[in-house]
Design an enzyme around this catalytic site. Structure first.
Site, PDB file in Angstrom:
ATOM      1  N   ALA A  75     -14.037 -20.915 -29.466  1.00  8.79           N
ATOM      2  CA  ALA A  75     -13.587 -20.660 -28.099  1.00  8.79           C
ATOM      3  C   ALA A  75     -12.191 -20.040 -28.186  1.00  8.79           C
ATOM      4  O   ALA A  75     -11.455 -20.275 -29.158  1.00  8.79           O
ATOM      5  CB  ALA A  75     -13.550 -21.960 -27.328  1.00  8.79           C
TER       6      ALA A  75
ATOM      7  N   GLY B  64     -16.815 -23.052 -31.131  1.00  9.66           N
ATOM      8  CA  GLY B  64     -17.791 -22.474 -30.203  1.00  9.66           C
ATOM      9  C   GLY B  64     -18.660 -21.409 -30.857  1.00  9.66           C
ATOM     10  O   GLY B  64     -19.809 -21.196 -30.443  1.00  9.66           O
TER      11      GLY B  64
ATOM     12  N   GLU C 102     -21.354 -23.169 -32.518  1.00 11.15           N
ATOM     13  CA  GLU C 102     -22.231 -23.721 -31.471  1.00 11.15           C
ATOM     14  C   GLU C 102     -23.177 -22.658 -30.899  1.00 11.15           C
ATOM     15  O   GLU C 102     -24.332 -22.941 -30.591  1.00 11.15           O
ATOM     16  CB  GLU C 102     -21.370 -24.366 -30.377  1.00 11.15           C
TER      17      GLU C 102
ATOM     18  N   GLU D  28     -12.454 -28.318 -34.259  1.00 14.09           N
ATOM     19  CA  GLU D  28     -11.751 -28.706 -33.027  1.00 14.09           C
ATOM     20  C   GLU D  28     -10.752 -29.842 -33.238  1.00 14.09           C
ATOM     21  O   GLU D  28      -9.707 -29.897 -32.568  1.00 14.09           O
ATOM     22  CB  GLU D  28     -12.766 -29.098 -31.930  1.00 14.09           C
TER      23      GLU D  28
HETATM   24  N1  DAK Z   1      -9.074 -18.055 -30.262  1.00 13.69           N
HETATM   25  C1  DAK Z   1      -8.221 -17.028 -29.993  1.00 13.69           C
HETATM   26  N2  DAK Z   1      -7.818 -16.143 -30.919  1.00 13.69           N
HETATM   27  C2  DAK Z   1      -8.250 -16.298 -32.174  1.00 13.69           C
HETATM   28  C3  DAK Z   1      -9.134 -17.355 -32.534  1.00 13.69           C
HETATM   29  C4  DAK Z   1      -9.555 -18.259 -31.502  1.00 13.69           C
HETATM   30  N3  DAK Z   1     -10.419 -19.261 -31.725  1.00 13.69           N
HETATM   31  N4  DAK Z   1      -9.381 -17.264 -33.848  1.00 13.69           N
HETATM   32  C5  DAK Z   1      -8.701 -16.185 -34.304  1.00 13.69           C
HETATM   33  N5  DAK Z   1      -8.026 -15.607 -33.291  1.00 13.69           N
HETATM   34  C6  DAK Z   1      -7.163 -14.416 -33.357  1.00 13.69           C
HETATM   35  C7  DAK Z   1      -5.838 -14.748 -34.018  1.00 13.69           C
HETATM   36  O1  DAK Z   1      -4.940 -15.327 -33.105  1.00 13.69           O
HETATM   37  C8  DAK Z   1      -5.398 -13.379 -34.496  1.00 13.69           C
HETATM   38  O2  DAK Z   1      -4.881 -12.658 -33.381  1.00 13.69           O
HETATM   39  P1  DAK Z   1      -3.531 -11.755 -33.535  1.00 13.69           P
HETATM   40  O3  DAK Z   1      -2.482 -12.686 -34.019  1.00 13.69           O
HETATM   41  O4  DAK Z   1      -3.897 -10.703 -34.554  1.00 13.69           O
HETATM   42  O5  DAK Z   1      -3.306 -11.213 -32.163  1.00 13.69           O
HETATM   43  C9  DAK Z   1      -6.706 -12.708 -34.883  1.00 13.69           C
HETATM   44  O6  DAK Z   1      -7.727 -13.438 -34.197  1.00 13.69           O
HETATM   45  C10 DAK Z   1      -6.978 -12.774 -36.364  1.00 13.69           C
HETATM   46  O7  DAK Z   1      -6.876 -14.123 -36.767  1.00 13.69           O
HETATM   47  P2  DAK Z   1      -5.941 -14.598 -37.989  1.00 13.69           P
HETATM   48  O8  DAK Z   1      -4.773 -13.705 -38.149  1.00 13.69           O
HETATM   49  O9  DAK Z   1      -5.690 -16.066 -37.810  1.00 13.69           O
HETATM   50  O10 DAK Z   1      -6.931 -14.351 -39.220  1.00 13.69           O
HETATM   51  P3  DAK Z   1      -6.980 -15.135 -40.595  1.00 13.69           P
HETATM   52  O11 DAK Z   1      -7.916 -14.399 -41.470  1.00 13.69           O
HETATM   53  O12 DAK Z   1      -5.599 -15.412 -41.132  1.00 13.69           O
HETATM   54  O13 DAK Z   1      -7.636 -16.567 -40.239  1.00 13.69           O
HETATM   55  C11 DAK Z   1      -9.222 -18.063 -39.176  1.00 13.69           C
HETATM   56  C12 DAK Z   1      -8.935 -16.631 -39.766  1.00 13.69           C
HETATM   57  C13 DAK Z   1     -10.626 -18.040 -38.535  1.00 13.69           C
HETATM   58  C14 DAK Z   1      -9.204 -19.080 -40.309  1.00 13.69           C
HETATM   59  C15 DAK Z   1      -8.124 -18.395 -38.144  1.00 13.69           C
HETATM   60  O14 DAK Z   1      -8.017 -17.298 -37.231  1.00 13.69           O
HETATM   61  C16 DAK Z   1      -8.402 -19.645 -37.379  1.00 13.69           C
HETATM   62  O15 DAK Z   1      -8.237 -20.749 -37.884  1.00 13.69           O
HETATM   63  N6  DAK Z   1      -8.821 -19.479 -36.105  1.00 13.69           N
HETATM   64  C17 DAK Z   1      -9.060 -20.579 -35.213  1.00 13.69           C
HETATM   65  C18 DAK Z   1     -10.340 -21.299 -35.579  1.00 13.69           C
HETATM   66  C19 DAK Z   1     -10.603 -22.479 -34.672  1.00 13.69           C
HETATM   67  O16 DAK Z   1      -9.847 -23.430 -34.619  1.00 13.69           O
HETATM   68  N7  DAK Z   1     -11.694 -22.378 -33.950  1.00 13.69           N
HETATM   69  C20 DAK Z   1     -12.098 -23.423 -33.038  1.00 13.69           C
HETATM   70  C21 DAK Z   1     -11.602 -23.031 -31.687  1.00 13.69           C
HETATM   71  S1  DAK Z   1     -11.735 -24.420 -30.590  1.00 13.69           S
HETATM   72  C22 DAK Z   1     -13.921 -27.704 -24.634  1.00 13.69           C
HETATM   73  C23 DAK Z   1     -14.389 -26.413 -24.552  1.00 13.69           C
HETATM   74  C24 DAK Z   1     -14.567 -25.693 -25.702  1.00 13.69           C
HETATM   75  C25 DAK Z   1     -14.256 -26.233 -26.909  1.00 13.69           C
HETATM   76  C26 DAK Z   1     -13.767 -27.508 -26.990  1.00 13.69           C
HETATM   77  C27 DAK Z   1     -13.628 -28.266 -25.872  1.00 13.69           C
HETATM   78  N8  DAK Z   1     -13.727 -28.420 -23.463  1.00 13.69           N
HETATM   79  C28 DAK Z   1     -13.515 -27.698 -22.247  1.00 13.69           C
HETATM   80  C29 DAK Z   1     -13.685 -29.852 -23.479  1.00 13.69           C
HETATM   81  C30 DAK Z   1     -14.396 -25.411 -28.078  1.00 13.69           C
HETATM   82  C31 DAK Z   1     -13.360 -25.339 -28.912  1.00 13.69           C
HETATM   83  C32 DAK Z   1     -13.253 -24.372 -29.968  1.00 13.69           C
HETATM   84  O17 DAK Z   1     -14.122 -23.595 -30.319  1.00 13.69           O
END
Ligand code: DAK
Length: 257
Positions: free
Chosen positions: A63, A108, A111, A131
């Protein structure tokens, strides 16, 4: 630009999440696009299978954290609901759906892949529910779909440790059906879609529905669902055609009736 592209490759619809600069992070617009494209596919009569994939080096990295950060509790609830609707739109398609995961499928993103009937991965794929690293829990159906795919212990390890697993591990635990070289992934998924396209559409739709509904039902109810579906499918033109073609030693021509 539309964050979800729909392309028809013959009878196979290919949906591509297309925000590569943000690793296809799922914001409101992308989730709404996913729902709209699934509706479009459902209304397109000639589509026989769907492949969901991501542009660039991610399937979807979750997400959109930047968008979620500013959410009020009501917005947060609505966002989670939207994610659930996107998963439900994929799952409700009567045609088989394959997620082709060539990179990160996190949060997400994982998912949405789980909402597909099965997952193909490239050797570069990484799966995770990270998450907990953000102080959150999966919000788009992960807690319920992951446990059904890989069992309770792996679902807990993936969601509670929050570290990604590689394609080989995902294959070993049954999260992924097959692993391909990165360049071959999409073509292989489409090829499977083409194989599916030669089968009887009425049978496919009923088999998919009965497996899905039966999975969560008592086994006697699941058997009853199967018997009822078998009766309906047996009465279809397609099943007569399939059996006639076998007996006449020719290829069947299914019409989806
Ligand atoms: N959201 C927004 N931007 C993201 C992103 C994300 N999930 N993942 C990556 N990006 C963006 C980065 O900010 C970066 O943008 P710029 O800085 O270039 O503008 C670009 O994509 C490239 O990412 P990185 O520079 O970080 O690339 P790396 O190769 O160094 O790292 C990575 C890749 C996938 C390991 C890293 O980007 C990362 O850890 N990303 C986040 C992964 C993550 O935590 N995903 C889970 C998201 S939370 C709910 C509703 C929904 C949810 C939960 C609860 N409720 C309403 C209760 C769902 C939650 C999730 O999915």
């Amino acid at each position: 630009m539309d964050p979800v592209r729909l392309e028809l490759r013959g009878p196979v619809a290919v949906l591509t999440l297309d925000r590569p600069k943000a690793l296809n992070a799922l914001n409101r617009e992308t989730l709404e696009g996913l729902i709209a494209r699934c509706d479009e596919v459902a209304r397109t009569a000639d589509v026989r299978a769907l492949v969901l994939t991501g542009e660039g080096r991610a399937f979807a990295a979750g997400a959109d954290i930047a968008e979620m950060r500013g959410h009020s509790p009501a917005e947060s609830f609505a966002f989670s609901e939207l994610g659930h609707r996107a998963g439900a739109a994929i799952e409700a398609l009567s045609v088989p759906t394959i997620a082709a995961v060539g990179g990160y499928a996190l949060g997400g993103g994982c998912e949405m892949a789980l909402a597909c009937d099965w997952i193909y991965a490239s050797t570069r794929a990484r799966f995770g529910q990270p998450e907990v690293n953000l102080g959150l829990i999966p919000g788009f159906g992960g807690t319920s779909r992951l446990v059904r795919r890989v069992g309770v212990a792996w679902a807990k390890e993936i969601s509670l440790v929050g570290e990604p697993i590689d394609a080989e591990t995902a294959y070993r635990i049954g999260l992924v059906n097959r692993v391909f070289e990165p360049d071959a992934l999409l073509d292989e998924a489409v090829k499977t879609g083409e194989t599916i396209a030669a089968k009887g559409p009425v049978a496919l739709a009923h088999a998919k529905r009965v497996i899905q509904e039966g999975q969560d039902a008592d086994v006697r109810v699941a058997h009853a669902l199967e018997r009822a579906a078998f009766a309906v499918v047996s009465a279809s033109e397609d099943s007569n055609e399939g059996m006639d073609a076998f007996l006449e030693k020719r290829d069947p021509v299914f019409k989806g009736r």
